[in-house]
Enzyme design. Structure first.
Site, short mmCIF file in Angstrom:
data_model
loop_
_atom_site.label_atom_id
_atom_site.label_comp_id
_atom_site.label_asym_id
_atom_site.label_seq_id
_atom_site.Cartn_x
_atom_site.Cartn_y
_atom_site.Cartn_z
N HIS A 101 -4.63 -3.30 6.55
CA HIS A 101 -4.42 -3.57 5.11
C HIS A 101 -5.77 -4.01 4.55
O HIS A 101 -6.06 -5.19 4.40
CB HIS A 101 -3.37 -4.67 4.91
CG HIS A 101 -3.36 -5.17 3.49
ND1 HIS A 101 -2.93 -4.41 2.44
CD2 HIS A 101 -3.76 -6.35 2.95
CE1 HIS A 101 -3.07 -5.09 1.31
NE2 HIS A 101 -3.58 -6.27 1.61
N ASP A 118 0.84 -1.20 0.00
CA ASP A 118 0.00 0.00 0.00
C ASP A 118 0.88 1.26 0.00
O ASP A 118 0.60 2.23 -0.70
CB ASP A 118 -0.91 -0.02 1.24
CG ASP A 118 -1.62 -1.35 1.37
OD1 ASP A 118 -2.42 -1.68 0.48
OD2 ASP A 118 -1.35 -2.10 2.33
P1 NAX Z 1 -2.33 -18.26 -3.80
O1 NAX Z 1 -3.68 -18.82 -3.52
O2 NAX Z 1 -1.81 -18.24 -5.18
O3 NAX Z 1 -1.25 -19.02 -2.90
C1 NAX Z 1 -1.45 -19.30 -1.56
C2 NAX Z 1 -0.71 -20.57 -1.26
O4 NAX Z 1 -0.78 -20.78 0.15
C3 NAX Z 1 -1.29 -21.79 -1.96
O5 NAX Z 1 -0.27 -22.44 -2.69
C4 NAX Z 1 -1.78 -22.66 -0.79
O6 NAX Z 1 -1.61 -24.05 -1.04
C5 NAX Z 1 -0.88 -22.19 0.33
N1 NAX Z 1 -1.38 -22.48 1.68
C6 NAX Z 1 -2.66 -22.48 2.11
N2 NAX Z 1 -2.71 -22.85 3.39
C7 NAX Z 1 -1.45 -23.07 3.79
C8 NAX Z 1 -0.86 -23.50 5.01
N3 NAX Z 1 -1.60 -23.77 6.08
N4 NAX Z 1 0.48 -23.62 5.05
C9 NAX Z 1 1.24 -23.36 3.99
N5 NAX Z 1 0.74 -22.99 2.80
C10 NAX Z 1 -0.59 -22.82 2.71
O7 NAX Z 1 -2.34 -16.79 -3.16
P2 NAX Z 1 -1.33 -15.59 -3.41
O8 NAX Z 1 -1.81 -14.80 -4.55
O9 NAX Z 1 0.07 -16.09 -3.43
O10 NAX Z 1 -1.61 -14.71 -2.11
C11 NAX Z 1 -1.24 -15.17 -0.82
C12 NAX Z 1 -1.87 -14.30 0.23
O11 NAX Z 1 -1.40 -12.96 0.14
C13 NAX Z 1 -3.40 -14.20 0.15
O12 NAX Z 1 -3.94 -14.30 1.45
C14 NAX Z 1 -3.61 -12.81 -0.40
O13 NAX Z 1 -4.89 -12.29 -0.03
C15 NAX Z 1 -2.48 -12.07 0.27
N6 NAX Z 1 -2.11 -10.77 -0.30
C16 NAX Z 1 -1.67 -9.83 0.56
C17 NAX Z 1 -1.24 -8.59 0.15
C18 NAX Z 1 -0.72 -7.59 1.12
O14 NAX Z 1 -0.36 -6.49 0.68
N7 NAX Z 1 -0.67 -7.84 2.44
C19 NAX Z 1 -1.33 -8.22 -1.28
C20 NAX Z 1 -1.39 -9.39 -2.21
C21 NAX Z 1 -2.24 -10.53 -1.72
O15 NAX Z 1 -3.58 -10.21 -1.96
#
Ligand code: NAX
Length: 326
Positions: free
Chosen positions: A185, A157
């Protein structure tokens, strides 16, 4: 060769992971040896093996080892930095309570595993959403790790706000300092230009357009994530990975002289933010520690926006307390 920095990344086979791992391995945290320890859920381990093959194929000179697995305590063993990216996204028909409990299960378990296995100097950055409250859950479930070692990511952000301000004023991003994101956020976050500077001058005065700040800048930054999804058909990944690296690098190596960064950290009550919430503040960092910048004057406009975002954080805290997660 110095001892490698052990860096854990969760959700390593996901979208953000696919960008983040290569940045980390190629020196985003500095020219130092690094060991990656990658956590995924069992069904994603095969995909993660493919990502590791690609990491191998880059022959990164500073990447000393890569370990993967689905057991958090094993992966977090001895880590100096843990980047908690993996989280449960909101699915169709999922209520906020369902989202908080699904993520609560992940972040209680990971907090406990970090508490049991991480190195004494561990720093933990939470990117997975809802990032602030996930960080609060992990922190509360890791009683032996000092609270100040946990932070949630608002650097994306912060970077978005700098980029919007640069585009509006024609300044270079390098000339923009002291940007602040306050609060959660989420869409209630408050990107604050009133304390920012452009080429040493007050940014709000350089812009000279209150209507733009209120009706354009703030909503554009706060809703940028949704705009990316609309355009790309997928949520921000490379920019989120880049911000995750920026935040970790500055935390470990220190923020620049004459500037500050935005990090969501445990509130000590500064600026009227209820104590104990993980809320974004302007912070300076040095030697792996952060300090909230003090003494900024908060006018009525900023006060109302900070209060709205921290009220949302307080509601999330109440919800996860009621769910027994903290
Ligand atoms: P993806 O869905 O592509 O990847 C997430 C991965 O986490 C998947 O491979 C899944 O298998 C894995 N996972 C789920 N549960 C798990 C666990 N208990 N232990 C280990 N791995 C686990 O999501 P992605 O686009 O990479 O985003 C990841 C996270 O970042 C999401 O929650 C998303 O909302 C968040 N974001 C946060 C941002 C920020 O600025 N704070 C911005 C970008 C993003 O939206």
């Amino acid at each position: 060769m110095s001892t490698p920095l052990k860096v854990a990344v969760t959700g390593a086979a996901g979208q953000i992971g696919y960008s983040l791992l290569f940045r980390l391995a190629s020196g985003a945290l500095g020219d130092r040896p690094i060991e990656l320890r990658l956590l995924e859920i069992t069904p994603a381990l095969k995909a993660l093996e493919g990502v590791v093959m690609e990491l191998d194929d880059c022959a990164f000179p500073n990447l000393t080892a890569v370990e993967i697995g689905d057991d958090a305590e094993k992966i977090f063993d001895g880590v100096n930095l843990a980047l908690l990216v993996g989280a449960r996204p909101r699915g169709p028909g999922m209520e906020r309570g369902d989202l908080l409990s699904a993520n609560g299960a992940i972040f209680t378990a990971q907090g406990k595993a970090l508490n049991a296995a991480a190195a004494d100097d561990v720093r933990i950055g939470v990117t997975g959403n809802p990032a602030n409250t996930n960080a609060l859950i992990a922190m509360t479930n890791a009683p032996d790790i000092p609270d100040e070692r946990f932070s949630a990511l608002t650097r994306l952000d912060h970077n978005r706000a700098i980029s919007q301000l640069a585009a509006k004023t024609g300044a270079s991003v390098n000339d923009i300092k002291k940007m602040t994101i306050w609060g959660n956020h989420s869409a209630t976050q408050y990107p604050d230009v009133f304390h920012a500077e452009i080429g040493g001058k007050n940014a709000a005065e350089v812009v000279g357009d209150q209507a733009w700040i209120e009706n354009d800048f703030i909503p554009t930054v706060a809703k940028r994530g949704a705009a990316i999804i609309d355009a790309r058909g997928a949520s921000s990944a490379a920019s989120a990975a880049s911000a995750t690296c920026d935040a970790a690098r500055d935390w470990l190596n220190g923020s620049a002289e004459g500037d500050w960064v935005s990090m969501a950290v445990r509130s000590d009550g500064s600026y009227g933010v209820p104590e104990g919430l993980i809320s974004s503040f302007p912070v300076t960092t040095k030697d792996g520690n952060w300090e909230i910048v003090q003494g900024l004057e908060i006018d009525e406009f900023s006060r109302a926006r900070i209060d709205a975002s921290t009220a949302e954080l307080a509601e999330e805290r109440t919800a996860v307390t009621e769910l027994g997660l903290i």
